[in-house]
Scaffold this motif. Structure first.
Motif, PDB file in Angstrom:
ATOM      1  N   UNK A  43       0.837  -1.196   0.000  1.00 52.16           N
ATOM      2  CA  UNK A  43       0.000   0.000   0.000  1.00 52.16           C
ATOM      3  C   UNK A  43       0.880   1.257   0.000  1.00 52.16           C
ATOM      4  N   UNK A  44       0.349   2.389  -0.454  1.00 48.32           N
ATOM      5  CA  UNK A  44       1.149   3.622  -0.514  1.00 48.32           C
ATOM      6  C   UNK A  44       1.715   4.068   0.832  1.00 48.32           C
ATOM      7  N   UNK A  45       1.067   3.645   1.919  1.00 47.48           N
ATOM      8  CA  UNK A  45       1.569   4.001   3.256  1.00 47.48           C
ATOM      9  C   UNK A  45       2.046   2.758   4.007  1.00 47.48           C
ATOM     10  N   UNK A  46       2.478   1.766   3.269  1.00 48.99           N
ATOM     11  CA  UNK A  46       2.882   0.497   3.888  1.00 48.99           C
ATOM     12  C   UNK A  46       4.048   0.683   4.854  1.00 48.99           C
ATOM     13  N   UNK A  47       4.026  -0.153   5.893  1.00 43.97           N
ATOM     14  CA  UNK A  47       5.129  -0.209   6.850  1.00 43.97           C
ATOM     15  C   UNK A  47       5.744  -1.606   6.786  1.00 43.97           C
ATOM     16  N   UNK A  48       7.042  -1.634   6.598  1.00 42.54           N
ATOM     17  CA  UNK A  48       7.801  -2.879   6.492  1.00 42.54           C
ATOM     18  C   UNK A  48       8.616  -3.017   7.766  1.00 42.54           C
TER      19      UNK A  48
END
Length: 291
Positions: free
Chosen positions: A129-134
């Protein structure tokens, strides 16, 4: 409104399972990734029973096999529309030297190459997603890691004739931490990548690892924390309303911590990142431009 989706590797037990439960309780849907079909179904049932109303998927992949990592990325694409949180949790500290079918040392493969590979496949597929957190799980043993600043070995084969369980595991985790910090600087605006160090956990990880770590477990177990407590840091990174800062930081006990000295070498982190991408034959993200 569709709930955000978190993908968690190594979710059959310990930290991964505890993290999945807390994320479900926080309102996220979960894709639990385990090593085989049997553990995947058992994990799905256990998580679904604890979280009625939430969506729980379970997939399986042997992450020391690059073909399995590629297959997992494809099955994720068929399972969910977007991945809002990716938690690279699967790991092991193998007691002896062995190479995978792909020609890499297996501790480095599971702890460094596999999470890097999966992350970049999902990025290439546009599944994050555009605001993904890895969030990649690290270890206190990064302090045992050793990487040649001029010629970092990202596949671990240089340990063939001098294997040391603690040093190899620490080096694999150090390489992963440095690659994560380099990745964070290259991600599209809005995405973030973190390393999370959970500390010593009461999961049997050390005992099951064998070798020196099995001996260490008899002492470290006295100070070990429950998986649910250790999971608070990755869960905080995944669920905080505003993305925690700094992007690329190392977090422990819910707060940012100073990484070990080698990990603060940005030139070495760049070399680790770019060499890892070449070793896996994936596209490296472009380096940030200065100015």
């Amino acid at each position: 409104m569709t709930a955000p989706t978190a993908v968690i590797t190594g979710a059959a037990g310990g930290l991964g399972l505890a993290t999945a439960r807390l994320l479900l309780a926080a309102g996220l849907d979960v894709v639990a990734v385990t090593r085989d079909a049997r553990s995947a179904e058992a994990t799905r049932r256990a998580l679904a029973a604890d979280a009625p109303g939430r969506t729980v998927h379970a997939l399986h992949a042997d992450l020391v096999d690059r073909n399995d990592v590629r297959s997992l990325a494809g099955r994720l694409r068929d399972t969910v529309e977007d991945v809002d949180v990716l938690i690279n949790n699967a790991g092991a500290a193998f007691p002896t030297y062995a190479e995978t079918a792909d020609g890499a040392e297996r501790t480095h493969t599971l702890n460094h190459l596999a999470p890097f590979h999966l992350t970049h496949l999902l990025l290439a597929d546009g599944l994050l997603a555009p605001t993904a957190r890895i969030i990649t799980i690290s270890s206190d043993l990064v302090t045992r890691g050793r990487l040649d600043p001029g010629d970092p070995d990202v596949t671990g084969v240089s340990w063939r004739d001098r294997f040391s369980q603690l040093a190899v595991y620490g080096t694999a985790k150090l390489a992963s931490l440095m690659a994560t910090s380099a990745l964070a600087a290259r991600l599209p605006a809005g995405m973030a990548a973190y390393s999370a160090s959970p500390g010593v956990i009461r999961t049997g990880f050390n005992a099951k690892s064998g070798g020196v770590l099995k001996v260490v477990s008899s002492v470290s177990g006295l100070f070990a924390q429950a998986p649910a407590k250790a999971a608070r840091t990755p869960v905080l990174l995944a669920t905080a309303t505003a993305a925690p800062t700094p992007n690329g930081g190392v977090f422990a006990k819910g707060a940012v911590v100073t990484p070990p000295t080698p990990a603060r070498d940005t030139d070495l982190a760049t070399r680790v990142y770019e060499r890892t991408a070449r070793a896996l034959d994936v596209d490296a993200l472009s380096a940030p431009t200065s100015g």
